[in-house]
Design a protein around this motif. Structure first.
Motif, mmCIF file in Angstrom:
data_model
loop_
_atom_site.group_PDB
_atom_site.id
_atom_site.type_symbol
_atom_site.label_atom_id
_atom_site.label_comp_id
_atom_site.label_asym_id
_atom_site.label_seq_id
_atom_site.Cartn_x
_atom_site.Cartn_y
_atom_site.Cartn_z
ATOM 1 N N GLU A 1 3.380 -45.870 -18.555
ATOM 2 C CA GLU A 1 2.741 -46.970 -19.277
ATOM 3 C C GLU A 1 1.632 -47.611 -18.452
ATOM 4 N N ALA A 2 1.837 -47.709 -17.143
ATOM 5 C CA ALA A 2 0.809 -48.273 -16.264
ATOM 6 C C ALA A 2 -0.433 -47.383 -16.246
ATOM 7 N N ASP B 1 -9.446 -40.066 -10.861
ATOM 8 C CA ASP B 1 -9.250 -40.785 -9.596
ATOM 9 C C ASP B 1 -9.273 -42.299 -9.808
ATOM 10 N N GLU B 2 -10.176 -42.769 -10.660
ATOM 11 C CA GLU B 2 -10.244 -44.213 -10.908
ATOM 12 C C GLU B 2 -8.984 -44.712 -11.609
ATOM 13 N N ILE B 3 -8.462 -43.905 -12.504
ATOM 14 C CA ILE B 3 -7.222 -44.286 -13.204
ATOM 15 C C ILE B 3 -6.063 -44.352 -12.219
ATOM 16 N N THR B 4 -5.942 -43.343 -11.384
ATOM 17 C CA THR B 4 -4.827 -43.319 -10.437
ATOM 18 C C THR B 4 -4.983 -44.401 -9.368
ATOM 19 N N ASP B 5 -6.214 -44.682 -8.960
ATOM 20 C CA ASP B 5 -6.445 -45.753 -7.981
ATOM 21 C C ASP B 5 -6.017 -47.101 -8.543
ATOM 22 N N ALA B 6 -6.247 -47.304 -9.845
ATOM 23 C CA ALA B 6 -5.890 -48.582 -10.473
ATOM 24 C C ALA B 6 -4.385 -48.808 -10.467
ATOM 25 N N ALA C 1 -4.042 -48.548 -17.766
ATOM 26 C CA ALA C 1 -5.198 -48.513 -16.862
ATOM 27 C C ALA C 1 -6.292 -47.618 -17.429
ATOM 28 N N ALA C 2 -5.910 -46.469 -17.960
ATOM 29 C CA ALA C 2 -6.892 -45.538 -18.518
ATOM 30 C C ALA C 2 -7.625 -46.159 -19.700
ATOM 31 N N LEU C 3 -6.886 -46.757 -20.622
ATOM 32 C CA LEU C 3 -7.526 -47.339 -21.807
ATOM 33 C C LEU C 3 -8.418 -48.521 -21.435
#
Length: 211
Positions: free
Chosen positions: A14-15, A35-40, A19-21
Motif C-alpha cells: 500500500e505504501a 527508483d523514485e517510488i522505492t526511495d519514497a 507513493a507511486a500514484l
C-alpha cells in the motif's frame, strides 16, 4: 487470521502504491522512475518488483480493484433486471461504494486524480483502452451466463457491453475535461449519460423539421 508478516507485506504494498500514484499525479507518469517510488518508501527495487510487474502495473492497481468490484456487482444483480439495467445499476453501485472499495488502499481523491492522469497520458490511455477491452469481454461473458445465452453464437451480450463501454468512455472524457473533478460529478454524469442511451440510439435528434 492475518499474520504479522502478512500485515507487514500489505502495508508495504500500500505504501508503494500510494507513493507511486502521488508521484504520477504530481510530476507525471513518464517522468517518474521506479527508483523514485522505492526511495519514497525507503525500500529496494527488488521489493517493488515483488509486488508489481512495473510502473503500468502499479498505475492500474486501484482501477483493477474497482473493475473486479464492478464484475462482481453485475454478476450479483437481480435476475429480473434487463442486461442494460443490470450494467447501469452495477456501475452506479460501484460509484456509491467507491470509498469502501478504494480507501483500503489509497484515498479516493488520489484515485480520482490518477483517473485524470491516465486520461491525459498517451501511454496510460492506450493501456487503459487495452485493459478496458479485456474487461468488456469478461462482462459480456458474465451477461451471457446470466441470461442463459451463448456469447459466441448470440451477439447481444457483446453489443450491449460495447454500447455501455462507449457511454463510460464519453463520461470519462467529459468528466476529465470539465471543471468539477468530484466523485459526485462523475457519478451524476455517469447516471445522466446512461439514462440517455435509449433516446440517443433510437430517437430523432432534430430540433427543427425540414419543410
Amino acid at each position: 487470521m492475518e499474520t504479522l508478516r502478512e500485515r507487514k507485506k500489505q502495508r508495504t504494498r500500500e505504501a508503494l502504491l500510494r507513493a507511486a500514484l502521488e508521484l504520477f499525479t504530481t510530476q507525471g507518469y513518464e517522468h517518474t522512475t521506479v527508483d523514485e517510488i522505492t526511495d519514497a518508501v525507503e525500500v529496494s527495487q527488488r521489493t517493488f518488483f515483488r509486488y508489481f510487474a512495473g510502473k503500468e502495473d502499479v498505475a492500474f492497481a486501484v482501477q483493477e480493484m474497482t473493475e473486479a468490484h464492478f464484475v462482481a456487482a453485475v454478476r450479483a444483480r437481480p435476475a429480473h433486471e434487463a442486461p442494460m439495467e443490470a450494467l447501469r445499476q452495477a456501475v452506479l453501485e460501484g460509484w456509491d461504494a467507491i470509498r469502501e472499495t478504494v480507501e483500503s488502499a489509497v484515498p479516493v481523491e488520489l484515485y480520482l486524480r490518477m483517473y485524470r492522469t491516465i486520461e491525459s497520458t498517451p501511454a496510460l490511455l492506450a493501456a487503459h483502452l487495452r485493459r478496458s477491452a479485456a474487461t468488456e469481454e469478461t462482462i459480456a461473458r458474465v451477461l451471457a451466463e446470466r441470461e442463459g445465452v451463448d456469447v459466441d453464437a448470440d451477439p447481444r451480450p457483446r453489443l450491449a457491453v460495447a454500447v455501455f463501454g462507449g457511454v463510460i468512455r464519453v463520461t470519462e472524457r467529459q468528466w476529465c475535461t470539465g471543471e468539477d473533478f468530484s466523485l459526485v460529478a462523475i457519478r451524476q454524469l455517469t447516471a445522466s449519460y446512461l439514462d440517455q442511451v435509449g433516446s440517443a440510439l433510437t430517437g430523432n435528434w432534430r430540433t427543427t423539421r425540414d419543410r
